[in-house]
Design an enzyme around this catalytic site. Sequence first.
Site, PDB file in Angstrom:
ATOM      1  N   HIS A 203       0.720  -1.270   0.021  1.00  0.00           N
ATOM      2  CA  HIS A 203      -0.019   0.063  -0.145  1.00  0.00           C
ATOM      3  C   HIS A 203       0.916   1.249  -0.033  1.00  0.00           C
ATOM      4  CE1 HIS A 203       0.839   0.054   4.423  1.00  0.00           C
ATOM      5  NE2 HIS A 203       0.632   1.240   4.559  1.00  0.00           N
TER       6      HIS A 203
HETATM    7  C1  UD1 Z   1      -2.319   6.002   5.034  1.00  0.00           C
HETATM    8  C2  UD1 Z   1      -1.044   6.466   5.556  1.00  0.00           C
HETATM    9  C3  UD1 Z   1       0.162   5.571   5.757  1.00  0.00           C
HETATM   10  C4  UD1 Z   1      -0.429   4.343   6.422  1.00  0.00           C
HETATM   11  C5  UD1 Z   1      -1.685   3.783   5.948  1.00  0.00           C
HETATM   12  C6  UD1 Z   1      -2.218   2.447   6.547  1.00  0.00           C
HETATM   13  C7  UD1 Z   1      -0.896   8.879   5.165  1.00  0.00           C
HETATM   14  C8  UD1 Z   1      -0.184  10.056   4.473  1.00  0.00           C
HETATM   15  N1  UD1 Z   1      -0.574   7.554   4.809  1.00  0.00           N
HETATM   16  O1  UD1 Z   1      -2.117   5.595   3.827  1.00  0.00           O
HETATM   17  O2  UD1 Z   1       1.248   6.064   6.355  1.00  0.00           O
HETATM   18  O3  UD1 Z   1       0.589   3.218   6.365  1.00  0.00           O
HETATM   19  O4  UD1 Z   1      -2.733   4.837   5.706  1.00  0.00           O
HETATM   20  O5  UD1 Z   1      -3.024   1.871   5.878  1.00  0.00           O
HETATM   21  O6  UD1 Z   1      -1.368   9.218   6.066  1.00  0.00           O
HETATM   22  N2  UD1 Z   1      -9.234   4.769   0.274  1.00  0.00           N
HETATM   23  C9  UD1 Z   1     -10.444   4.261   0.192  1.00  0.00           C
HETATM   24  N3  UD1 Z   1     -11.196   3.693   1.484  1.00  0.00           N
HETATM   25  C10 UD1 Z   1     -10.722   4.415   2.594  1.00  0.00           C
HETATM   26  C11 UD1 Z   1      -9.314   4.694   2.853  1.00  0.00           C
HETATM   27  C12 UD1 Z   1      -8.584   4.919   1.663  1.00  0.00           C
HETATM   28  O7  UD1 Z   1     -10.885   3.807  -0.750  1.00  0.00           O
HETATM   29  O8  UD1 Z   1     -11.294   3.826   3.752  1.00  0.00           O
HETATM   30  C13 UD1 Z   1      -8.378   5.033  -0.844  1.00  0.00           C
HETATM   31  C14 UD1 Z   1      -8.777   6.411  -1.263  1.00  0.00           C
HETATM   32  O9  UD1 Z   1      -8.679   6.293  -2.674  1.00  0.00           O
HETATM   33  C15 UD1 Z   1      -7.370   7.117  -0.746  1.00  0.00           C
HETATM   34  C16 UD1 Z   1      -6.536   6.307  -0.738  1.00  0.00           C
HETATM   35  O10 UD1 Z   1      -6.945   5.064  -0.626  1.00  0.00           O
HETATM   36  O11 UD1 Z   1      -7.361   8.209  -1.916  1.00  0.00           O
HETATM   37  C17 UD1 Z   1      -5.454   6.380  -0.049  1.00  0.00           C
HETATM   38  O12 UD1 Z   1      -5.932   6.740   1.346  1.00  0.00           O
HETATM   39  P1  UD1 Z   1      -5.009   7.667   2.397  1.00  0.00           P
HETATM   40  O13 UD1 Z   1      -5.466   7.587   3.826  1.00  0.00           O
HETATM   41  O14 UD1 Z   1      -4.790   8.857   1.897  1.00  0.00           O
HETATM   42  O15 UD1 Z   1      -3.511   7.038   2.477  1.00  0.00           O
HETATM   43  P2  UD1 Z   1      -3.307   5.394   2.746  1.00  0.00           P
HETATM   44  O16 UD1 Z   1      -2.697   4.929   1.288  1.00  0.00           O
HETATM   45  O17 UD1 Z   1      -4.299   4.659   3.183  1.00  0.00           O
HETATM   46  N1  UDP Z   2      -4.133  -5.156   8.771  1.00  0.00           N
HETATM   47  C1  UDP Z   2      -5.345  -5.853   8.784  1.00  0.00           C
HETATM   48  N2  UDP Z   2      -5.943  -6.008   7.449  1.00  0.00           N
HETATM   49  C2  UDP Z   2      -5.489  -5.815   6.375  1.00  0.00           C
HETATM   50  C3  UDP Z   2      -4.090  -5.690   6.268  1.00  0.00           C
HETATM   51  C4  UDP Z   2      -3.375  -5.103   7.430  1.00  0.00           C
HETATM   52  O1  UDP Z   2      -5.810  -5.941   9.899  1.00  0.00           O
HETATM   53  O2  UDP Z   2      -6.191  -6.330   5.317  1.00  0.00           O
HETATM   54  C5  UDP Z   2      -3.234  -4.871   9.662  1.00  0.00           C
HETATM   55  C6  UDP Z   2      -1.840  -5.467  10.102  1.00  0.00           C
HETATM   56  O3  UDP Z   2      -2.057  -6.864  10.706  1.00  0.00           O
HETATM   57  C7  UDP Z   2      -1.330  -4.412  10.891  1.00  0.00           C
HETATM   58  C8  UDP Z   2      -1.951  -3.274  10.326  1.00  0.00           C
HETATM   59  O4  UDP Z   2      -3.260  -3.400   9.664  1.00  0.00           O
HETATM   60  O5  UDP Z   2      -1.554  -4.523  12.224  1.00  0.00           O
HETATM   61  C9  UDP Z   2      -0.858  -2.597   9.442  1.00  0.00           C
HETATM   62  O6  UDP Z   2      -1.680  -1.402   8.545  1.00  0.00           O
HETATM   63  P1  UDP Z   2      -1.012  -1.026   7.257  1.00  0.00           P
HETATM   64  O7  UDP Z   2      -0.258  -1.937   6.683  1.00  0.00           O
HETATM   65  O8  UDP Z   2      -2.396  -0.444   6.546  1.00  0.00           O
HETATM   66  O9  UDP Z   2      -0.279   0.142   7.724  1.00  0.00           O
HETATM   67  P2  UDP Z   2       1.312   0.692   8.338  1.00  0.00           P
HETATM   68  O10 UDP Z   2       1.669  -0.397   9.501  1.00  0.00           O
HETATM   69  O11 UDP Z   2       2.074   0.144   7.032  1.00  0.00           O
HETATM   70  O12 UDP Z   2       1.284   2.170   8.640  1.00  0.00           O
END
Ligand code: UD1
Ligand code: UDP
Length: 352
Positions: A203
């Site tokens: 991601h």
């Molecule tokens: C965010 C965090 C990242 C973290 C990750 C955990 C920032 C800059 N990034 O990244 O550090 O590791 O969360 O998962 O804060 N979207 C959906 N549904 C949702 C959420 C997101 O469709 O419920 C899609 C949207 O298109 C959105 C994209 O995912 O634009 C990215 O979501 P965003 O929260 O901006 O960043 P993450 O990639 O999730």
């Molecule tokens: N996780 C989850 N379901 C998923 C993917 C991740 O419960 O489908 C959990 C995972 O076990 C961990 C956390 O989400 O505890 C990590 O989140 P993510 O990878 O989105 O973000 P990051 O840790 O890189 O910020």
Amino acid sequence: MKIVTIVGARPQFIKAAPVSRELRKQHTEVLVHTGQHYDENMSAVFFRELEIPEPDCNLGIGSGSHGQQTGAMLGGIEAVLIAEQPDWVLVYGDTNSTLAGALAAAKLHIKVAHVEAGLRSFNRRMPEEVNRVLTDHVSDMLFCPTQTAVKNLAREGLTQGVHLVGDVMHEALLWAAERARTQSVILDRLVLMKKGFLLATVHRAENTDDPVRLRAIVEALVSLDDPIVFPIHPRTRKALDRLEFPTLPSRVKVIEPVGYLDMVHLEQSARTIMTDSGGIQKEAYWLGVPCVTLRDETEWVETVESGWNVLVGADTERIVGAAKENPKKAYNARPLPADPAVPLIITALDGY
Ligand code: UD1
Ligand code: UDP
């Protein structure tokens, strides 16, 4: 003590759960959800499974560019803080929700406590790195999960209010691991054998937003022979659609994001995990499952030094090579380190 906790993204719900549970025994917590993650399987499922109380307030900010999203959060959080006048604002990790919470509080002269302080990738192109550095520098209390994090802060002149407490995600994992073993039916649902499959997650912006890197990762998944479970982040789903990659073989099971208990069960049952997630690298280490990290650097250097995690970037051959390796020692269960992070955090806040 009155504490406003700011969460917004999936890993923050998981980190906040064990702290919240203890905090509420003695103190008042106001839980603010920024709405950064909002799909049922990116948000509500974690509140339900981890028994996190309903947020007192959901700002409903949703997705957007960094500036739009962080700016909207800043305004929304500021209004809550003015109304609540807490003793502390508690923020977790390195997302835009973390930075917005810390900055809103600091400008109102409300004390900020940062859980997972001091992590560094030394790559300022990562949005998370910018969030971490800025959050640490406006925080009054810095809760570090590792000695490396303490050293990183010292290098930036941050020594006041720094506490090495261990990792709250470890406590979350311990809470979930046993429940997952008895409650999760994900292996049956996906017709998988224990240790008979690989688990993949992707991601990070650096992988999803770069078609060359994303294609190289997907090619690695296609080249491997084993069944692969790929719970796909919505960001990655959209990026894959843009990539127009030919249909993946049925051996690669692309599924919706899963709840925490299913995820932990997949992790502890996988032969190897391939991921660019921060949290999952640590969970793999604690669960004694080999991890192949799809990044060029990591904040969790201890997992690499221990030989349990290998950094392969987005290089197809290196991913395939590392995933095929059968590091025997990695299959021996490791004793889980007993981090007392949650009580240490609460005692430190109490005694400030
Ligand atoms: C965010 C965090 C990242 C973290 C990750 C955990 C920032 C800059 N990034 O990244 O550090 O590791 O969360 O998962 O804060 N979207 C959906 N549904 C949702 C959420 C997101 O469709 O419920 C899609 C949207 O298109 C959105 C994209 O995912 O634009 C990215 O979501 P965003 O929260 O901006 O960043 P993450 O990639 O999730
Ligand atoms: N996780 C989850 N379901 C998923 C993917 C991740 O419960 O489908 C959990 C995972 O076990 C961990 C956390 O989400 O505890 C990590 O989140 P993510 O990878 O989105 O973000 P990051 O840790 O890189 O910020």
